[in-house]
Design an enzyme around this catalytic site. Sequence first.
Site, PDB file in Angstrom:
ATOM      1  CG  ASP A  94      -2.037   0.979   1.089  1.00 33.46           C
ATOM      2  OD1 ASP A  94      -2.204   1.515  -0.020  1.00 33.46           O
ATOM      3  OD2 ASP A  94      -2.756   1.209   2.070  1.00 33.46           O
ATOM      4  CG  ASP A 282      -6.966  -4.426   0.895  1.00 33.93           C
ATOM      5  OD1 ASP A 282      -7.297  -3.821  -0.126  1.00 33.93           O
ATOM      6  OD2 ASP A 282      -6.817  -3.868   1.999  1.00 33.93           O
ATOM      7  CB  CYS A 326     -13.697 -26.126   9.194  1.00 34.24           C
ATOM      8  SG  CYS A 326     -12.324 -25.135   8.563  1.00 34.24           S
ATOM      9  CB  CYS A 328      -8.646 -24.849   8.610  1.00 33.55           C
ATOM     10  SG  CYS A 328      -9.183 -24.556  10.307  1.00 33.55           S
ATOM     11  CB  CYS A 331     -11.610 -26.909  12.167  1.00 36.58           C
ATOM     12  SG  CYS A 331     -12.187 -25.201  12.324  1.00 36.58           S
ATOM     13  CG  HIS A 357     -11.294 -21.197  11.268  1.00 33.85           C
ATOM     14  ND1 HIS A 357     -11.812 -22.306  10.638  1.00 33.85           N
ATOM     15  CD2 HIS A 357     -12.291 -20.277  11.291  1.00 33.85           C
ATOM     16  CE1 HIS A 357     -13.078 -22.065  10.319  1.00 33.85           C
ATOM     17  NE2 HIS A 357     -13.390 -20.841  10.695  1.00 33.85           N
TER      18      HIS A 357
END
Length: 387
Positions: A94, A282, A326, A328, A331, A357
């Site tokens: 940025d 973003d 989930c 991930c 999880c 997560h």
Amino acid sequence: MAKLRFKIIHRDKKSKARTGTIKTDHGIIRTPAFVPVGSGATVKSLTPEEIKQAKIDVFFVNTYHMLFRPGIEKIKKVGGLHKFMNWQGPLMTDSGGFQAFSLSEKGPRDTLDGKSLVKINSEGIKFKSVWDGKEMFLGPKESIEAQIGFGADIIMSFDECTFYPITKERAKLAMDRTHQWAIISLETLAKRKNSEQNLFGIVQGSIFRDLRVKSAKYMACLPFDGLAIGSVANSQEPRELVFAVLDWTLPYLPSEKPVHFLGVGEIEDIFLSVEKGIDSLDCVTPTRLGRMGWIFDKIMGIKHKFRYDITKSVYAADKNPPVIDCSCYTCQNFSRAYINHLFRNRELLAYRLATTHNLFFFGSLMEKISESIAEDKFLRLKKIWLG
RNA sequence: UCCCCUGUAGCUCAACGGUAGAGCGGCUUCCUGUUAAGAAGAAGGUUGUAGGUUCGAAUCCUACCGGGGGAG
């Protein structure tokens, strides 16, 4: 010049959504893409490997933060941001323009003494370091030169990000400055021959339709590699106008260039933005809220913004994973009870597990969105989520 | 059986004659190009019980009850 190559793979037949790839020298960004924010040269608490595992292709680093800490010379010395962070994928920086808003007296947090940390004029922005008060001037030239030094694949034109409510006159002033700074930004990068970096121009104009249209037309004519929409949902902008801004501006932007939506969004926002043709966006939402204990979960629905607060006492003995089904890492390995415990005790692992997560949740959502666009089923997916 | 200490918000404590505060916790809200492991707010106590002294008691006195320690 190894310039950015944006390839639209498919346009959804029932909306303006599109899916594609942005090729950079550090790899491919699959679009629509969610771009996490890693202002301080880190997506807080995660390693590069973990960011990738969350199906995230690219993230954002902030010029303001890097210039004060560690400083541009140090980053140059180690060979740029990619090497500094050991992140081999695509990277965005940025411009520092956002801090014109966030550090001002109208920003999200008042400074202790009520004095603004920023002063803006037509030359640029005078900043004070939030850490030690050291002053620094950032104009379009300085910002782009810094971003060249950092070496991100996609860099942002220097702009003035506005607050809201705002008068039209004040919004126009910021827009005009941003337009002038866009020219200087382009010139500054052009001086560097064979640049592998891609510069995005930023459309301003707050919530004023004619300003936005003017700004979009202006930016569309300049030789930017991509465009971005700024100052939309950072302040108190009325929600219905946030997305109207996309309707006003996107028709004027060249469709062969990628368009980034700055600072948005929540899950609902992602659907609304992609539907209108946004290629990347973003937001701090998954990472910051994750560190505050918010776990993203589709089952919570649009009413609860698809998330719940795992620090609540009802989860203190809940042996279920944060999100049932989930896949991930978090999880698959930990219970709500355990994560609740970690948060209550401010254990560092809490932030890591929640961020892991949440980012995976966003990365997976973008993957599903891309697939749905490829099959002309984006609106169906949107309906499933938003109703 | 006697002696000493002690009993204030869910927890740990403060206020030690002028009608109770803090930290933590619990609850609620906020967070959209990160000054954010952050911020804000409200709630919560007839100060163990019953008497007494005093203009006035969480504070002093008495008894009882509960907790801790000591001596036999």
